[in-house]
Design a protein around this motif. Structure first.
Motif, PDB file in Angstrom:
ATOM      1  N   ASP A   1       0.849  -1.195   0.000  1.00 53.55           N
ATOM      2  CA  ASP A   1       0.000   0.000   0.000  1.00 53.55           C
ATOM      3  C   ASP A   1       0.885   1.247   0.000  1.00 53.55           C
ATOM      4  O   ASP A   1       0.969   1.981   0.981  1.00 53.55           O
ATOM      5  N   TRP A   2       1.528   1.477  -1.121  1.00 53.83           N
ATOM      6  CA  TRP A   2       2.522   2.546  -1.220  1.00 53.83           C
ATOM      7  C   TRP A   2       1.859   3.907  -1.434  1.00 53.83           C
ATOM      8  O   TRP A   2       0.912   4.038  -2.192  1.00 53.83           O
ATOM      9  N   LYS A   3       2.395   4.905  -0.779  1.00 51.65           N
ATOM     10  CA  LYS A   3       1.934   6.269  -1.003  1.00 51.65           C
ATOM     11  C   LYS A   3       2.546   6.794  -2.302  1.00 51.65           C
ATOM     12  O   LYS A   3       3.771   6.733  -2.475  1.00 51.65           O
ATOM     13  N   PRO A   4       1.749   7.332  -3.208  1.00 55.76           N
ATOM     14  CA  PRO A   4       2.308   7.840  -4.467  1.00 55.76           C
ATOM     15  C   PRO A   4       3.215   9.044  -4.231  1.00 55.76           C
ATOM     16  O   PRO A   4       3.007   9.823  -3.290  1.00 55.76           O
ATOM     17  N   ALA A   5       4.207   9.188  -5.087  1.00 57.93           N
ATOM     18  CA  ALA A   5       5.145  10.313  -4.970  1.00 57.93           C
ATOM     19  C   ALA A   5       4.428  11.662  -4.961  1.00 57.93           C
ATOM     20  O   ALA A   5       4.794  12.535  -4.163  1.00 57.93           O
ATOM     21  N   PRO A   6       3.418  11.904  -5.826  1.00 61.78           N
ATOM     22  CA  PRO A   6       2.750  13.205  -5.777  1.00 61.78           C
ATOM     23  C   PRO A   6       2.134  13.515  -4.415  1.00 61.78           C
ATOM     24  O   PRO A   6       2.176  14.655  -3.957  1.00 61.78           O
ATOM     25  N   VAL A   7       1.564  12.497  -3.778  1.00 61.88           N
ATOM     26  CA  VAL A   7       0.984  12.704  -2.443  1.00 61.88           C
ATOM     27  C   VAL A   7       2.071  13.124  -1.454  1.00 61.88           C
ATOM     28  O   VAL A   7       1.896  14.045  -0.650  1.00 61.88           O
ATOM     29  N   LEU A   8       3.209  12.456  -1.505  1.00 63.19           N
ATOM     30  CA  LEU A   8       4.291  12.759  -0.570  1.00 63.19           C
ATOM     31  C   LEU A   8       4.914  14.124  -0.847  1.00 63.19           C
ATOM     32  O   LEU A   8       5.332  14.819   0.077  1.00 63.19           O
ATOM     33  N   ILE A   9       4.995  14.523  -2.124  1.00 66.07           N
ATOM     34  CA  ILE A   9       5.469  15.871  -2.445  1.00 66.07           C
ATOM     35  C   ILE A   9       4.533  16.901  -1.837  1.00 66.07           C
ATOM     36  O   ILE A   9       4.968  17.885  -1.219  1.00 66.07           O
ATOM     37  N   HIS A  10       3.237  16.686  -1.988  1.00 68.99           N
ATOM     38  CA  HIS A  10       2.260  17.610  -1.391  1.00 68.99           C
ATOM     39  C   HIS A  10       2.400  17.650   0.128  1.00 68.99           C
ATOM     40  O   HIS A  10       2.296  18.718   0.742  1.00 68.99           O
ATOM     41  N   ARG A  11       2.633  16.496   0.742  1.00 71.65           N
ATOM     42  CA  ARG A  11       2.751  16.463   2.198  1.00 71.65           C
ATOM     43  C   ARG A  11       4.043  17.137   2.667  1.00 71.65           C
ATOM     44  O   ARG A  11       4.070  17.771   3.722  1.00 71.65           O
ATOM     45  N   LEU A  12       5.117  16.990   1.910  1.00 69.79           N
ATOM     46  CA  LEU A  12       6.354  17.695   2.254  1.00 69.79           C
ATOM     47  C   LEU A  12       6.132  19.201   2.226  1.00 69.79           C
ATOM     48  O   LEU A  12       6.524  19.930   3.138  1.00 69.79           O
ATOM     49  N   VAL A  13       5.488  19.674   1.157  1.00 66.83           N
ATOM     50  CA  VAL A  13       5.212  21.105   1.044  1.00 66.83           C
ATOM     51  C   VAL A  13       4.279  21.557   2.167  1.00 66.83           C
ATOM     52  O   VAL A  13       4.454  22.645   2.731  1.00 66.83           O
ATOM     53  N   GLU A  14       3.303  20.718   2.508  1.00 66.27           N
ATOM     54  CA  GLU A  14       2.413  21.062   3.616  1.00 66.27           C
ATOM     55  C   GLU A  14       3.185  21.237   4.912  1.00 66.27           C
ATOM     56  O   GLU A  14       2.957  22.194   5.671  1.00 66.27           O
ATOM     57  N   CYS A  15       4.102  20.314   5.188  1.00 69.15           N
ATOM     58  CA  CYS A  15       4.924  20.445   6.394  1.00 69.15           C
ATOM     59  C   CYS A  15       5.676  21.768   6.397  1.00 69.15           C
ATOM     60  O   CYS A  15       5.668  22.507   7.401  1.00 69.15           O
ATOM     61  N   VAL A  16       6.342  22.084   5.300  1.00 69.71           N
ATOM     62  CA  VAL A  16       7.132  23.315   5.242  1.00 69.71           C
ATOM     63  C   VAL A  16       6.234  24.535   5.398  1.00 69.71           C
ATOM     64  O   VAL A  16       6.576  25.490   6.101  1.00 69.71           O
ATOM     65  N   SER A  17       5.064  24.501   4.776  1.00 69.95           N
ATOM     66  CA  SER A  17       4.145  25.642   4.852  1.00 69.95           C
ATOM     67  C   SER A  17       3.648  25.882   6.268  1.00 69.95           C
ATOM     68  O   SER A  17       3.186  26.981   6.589  1.00 69.95           O
ATOM     69  N   LYS A  18       3.749  24.859   7.115  1.00 70.23           N
ATOM     70  CA  LYS A  18       3.324  24.978   8.512  1.00 70.23           C
ATOM     71  C   LYS A  18       4.516  25.045   9.466  1.00 70.23           C
ATOM     72  O   LYS A  18       4.347  24.935  10.687  1.00 70.23           O
ATOM     73  N   GLY A  19       5.719  25.188   8.914  1.00 70.11           N
ATOM     74  CA  GLY A  19       6.905  25.338   9.752  1.00 70.11           C
ATOM     75  C   GLY A  19       7.507  24.054  10.245  1.00 70.11           C
ATOM     76  O   GLY A  19       8.255  24.054  11.232  1.00 70.11           O
ATOM     77  N   GLY A  20       7.223  22.930   9.566  1.00 65.65           N
ATOM     78  CA  GLY A  20       7.725  21.654  10.031  1.00 65.65           C
ATOM     79  C   GLY A  20       8.623  20.943   9.044  1.00 65.65           C
ATOM     80  O   GLY A  20       8.802  21.376   7.905  1.00 65.65           O
ATOM     81  N   ASN A  21       9.188  19.835   9.489  1.00 65.54           N
ATOM     82  CA  ASN A  21      10.027  18.950   8.685  1.00 65.54           C
ATOM     83  C   ASN A  21       9.257  17.679   8.351  1.00 65.54           C
ATOM     84  O   ASN A  21       8.252  17.367   8.989  1.00 65.54           O
ATOM     85  N   MET A  22       9.767  16.937   7.385  1.00 67.80           N
ATOM     86  CA  MET A  22       9.241  15.607   7.104  1.00 67.80           C
ATOM     87  C   MET A  22      10.387  14.604   7.116  1.00 67.80           C
ATOM     88  O   MET A  22      11.383  14.781   6.419  1.00 67.80           O
ATOM     89  N   LEU A  23      10.227  13.561   7.936  1.00 66.71           N
ATOM     90  CA  LEU A  23      11.182  12.464   8.018  1.00 66.71           C
ATOM     91  C   LEU A  23      10.491  11.244   7.420  1.00 66.71           C
ATOM     92  O   LEU A  23       9.574  10.678   8.018  1.00 66.71           O
ATOM     93  N   LEU A  24      10.923  10.852   6.224  1.00 63.08           N
ATOM     94  CA  LEU A  24      10.235   9.822   5.448  1.00 63.08           C
ATOM     95  C   LEU A  24      10.983   8.502   5.556  1.00 63.08           C
ATOM     96  O   LEU A  24      12.188   8.434   5.272  1.00 63.08           O
ATOM     97  N   ASN A  25      10.275   7.459   5.950  1.00 63.07           N
ATOM     98  CA  ASN A  25      10.905   6.194   6.309  1.00 63.07           C
ATOM     99  C   ASN A  25      11.057   5.211   5.149  1.00 63.07           C
ATOM    100  O   ASN A  25      10.195   5.109   4.275  1.00 63.07           O
ATOM    101  N   VAL A  26      12.159   4.481   5.172  1.00 65.87           N
ATOM    102  CA  VAL A  26      12.332   3.282   4.360  1.00 65.87           C
ATOM    103  C   VAL A  26      12.616   2.112   5.297  1.00 65.87           C
ATOM    104  O   VAL A  26      13.209   2.282   6.358  1.00 65.87           O
TER     105      VAL A  26
END
Length: 441
Positions: free
Chosen positions: A287-312
């Motif tokens: 159940d992989w998250k698509p890259a576009p979704v994760l790009i949007h979520r990264l930008v959302e984090c930055v827009s709210k003053g946060g970081n994103m730590l994405l796991n492998v």
């Protein structure tokens, strides 16, 4: 540019240690250990009530041969600037050499995997961090029966088990001292986690922090010596404890609003997210998250003053799954063109426009256009006379400000068009997130 629209809210000076981390914004989390052999996630012992002796087969079968340089290259190509490896997870099997235990890869495999990881990622110029579990289900002195999470929490044969927290604290502090002493400068220390019955007092948090700050004074530290993914701890209060950390760590969620203290001042935070639904390798989870979704979520984090730590979650051989690499490569393609709108950026103070997100940094505004407009794109929150120029960040081409008779009050509103006719509809240059670089007067 001195416009109040992009003036960042003041950050408490006690967070100065995290300045580089807040600028980098995007990192790689790596959950890896003997639990990759059963391949059902890193909590497999707890969820399936697997005893220590029965888990030994996974430890014995964990004989990886990882290409750590390939891991580092994957992170760098994705645009990640820091990485955090699980030096030891809750199962207690350590990936580093320890004089205090033989339950380590150094003893079983003759390899200090932490040292190899650190060397490869540092060679790529990636800042390095280590995750260290405060829990240890391999230790006889750790609470068993009645604990919230221990694999033997409801096993009758352990009903009379007596934990020895003084002994456990001595061991815990000793291993933290080892990872803080034996591997050079660590940029991040990621402790995990406090819960009912096991918190700062049980961890000896005051002494533990003394050890950390003496040996790694510049390491950026999470909040989980007293909190968890859902508990910020005292970091947001007027009286934070000495072990409250440098950032809060929401898990598998992005806050609805920026995280601030009781006075409304920004508090650094980092959302840790998985690529599928597990942290450690799970063979059946596709159940992989698509890259576009994760790009949007990264930008959302930055827009709210946060970081994103994405796991492998590398597999038992030490390979990052193919689909993980494909997703990260696609994120990297976007970051190659648009990283300036992420790194060194934060909230723009303009709210959320209906077409995407705003970020701000480097004296500029960045419009992340994720929804194509019908007709001209109205740069929500900006008047035309405030805007000096608009360019596509990806190629530097100019988008002139336009008028349109179709927009009420159009002459006073800042608008751009993606084609020669302002009223027409055009496809976005990047359908995932087209970033506009905006300079104000």
């Amino acid at each position: 540019m001195t416009s109040p629209l992009t003036a960042p809210a003041p950050v408490d000076p006690r967070f100065d240690r995290s300045a580089w981390w807040r600028a980098d914004r995007f990192g790689m989390f790596i959950h890896w250990g003997a639990y990759s052999v059963p391949a059902r996630g890193e909590w497999v012992r707890s969820y399936e009530r697997i005893g220590l002796d029965d888990y030994r087969s996974a430890v014995d079968a964990f004989r990886p041969d990882p290409d750590f340089d390939a891991w580092a290259r994957t992170a760098a190509d994705a645009g990640m600037r820091y990485a955090v490896l699980t030096a030891k997870h809750h199962d207690g099997y350590a990936l580093f050499d320890s004089a205090l235990s033989d339950y380590t890869t150094a003893t079983v495999l003759g390899r200090d995997l932490v040292a190899e990881f650190l060397a490869a990622f540092r060679a790529r110029g990636i800042k390095v961090g280590l995750y260290f579990s405060l829990l240890d289900w391999s230790r006889p002195d750790y609470p068993h029966f009645g604990d919230l999470h221990h694999p033997m929490r409801d096993a009758e044969e352990f009903r009379d088990h007596a934990p020895d927290l003084a002994s456990y604290r001595e061991f815990l502090h000793g291993q933290v001292c080892e990872i803080c002493s034996n591997y050079g400068k660590l940029d991040v220390l990621w402790f995990d986690f406090s819960y009912s019955g096991m918190g700062p007092a049980e961890w000896g948090a005051s002494e533990l922090m003394r050890i950390v700050r003496e040996l790694q004074p510049d390491a950026v530290l999470d909040n989980r010596l007293e909190g968890s993914g859902s508990d910020h701890g005292s970091l947001l209060t007027d009286s934070p404890t000495p072990w409250s950390g440098d950032f809060t760590s929401p898990e598998q969620v992005i806050p609805a609003e920026p995280i601030v203290d009781v006075h409304g001042r920004p508090v650094p935070w980092e959302s840790c997210l998985t690529l599928n639904n597990h942290w450690g390798y799970c063979r059946s989870d596709h159940d992989w998250k698509p890259a576009p979704v994760l790009i949007h979520r990264l930008v959302e984090c930055v827009s709210k003053g946060g970081n994103m730590l994405l796991n492998v979650g590398p597999d038992a051989r030490g390979r990052i799954p193919v689909e993980s690499r494909r997703i990260l490569a696609r994120i990297g393609e976007w970051m190659d063109a648009n990283s300036e709108s992420v790194r060194g950026c934060g909230p723009a103070g303009l709210g959320r426009p209906e077409w995407g997100r705003w970020t701000a940094g480097h004296g500029k505004l960045y419009a992340h256009v994720m929804e194509p407009p019908v007709g001209p794109l109205v740069l929500t929150g900006l008047d035309r006379d405030q805007v000096r120029s608009v360019h596509l960040l990806s190629d530097g081409s100019e988008l002139p400000l336009v008028d349109s008779w179709t927009v009420v009050g159009g002459r006073s509103r800042a608008m751009v068009s993606f084609g020669p006719q302002p009223e027409w509809t055009y496809p976005l240059p990047d359908p995932v997130d087209t970033v506009l670089e905006i300079e104000l007067r």
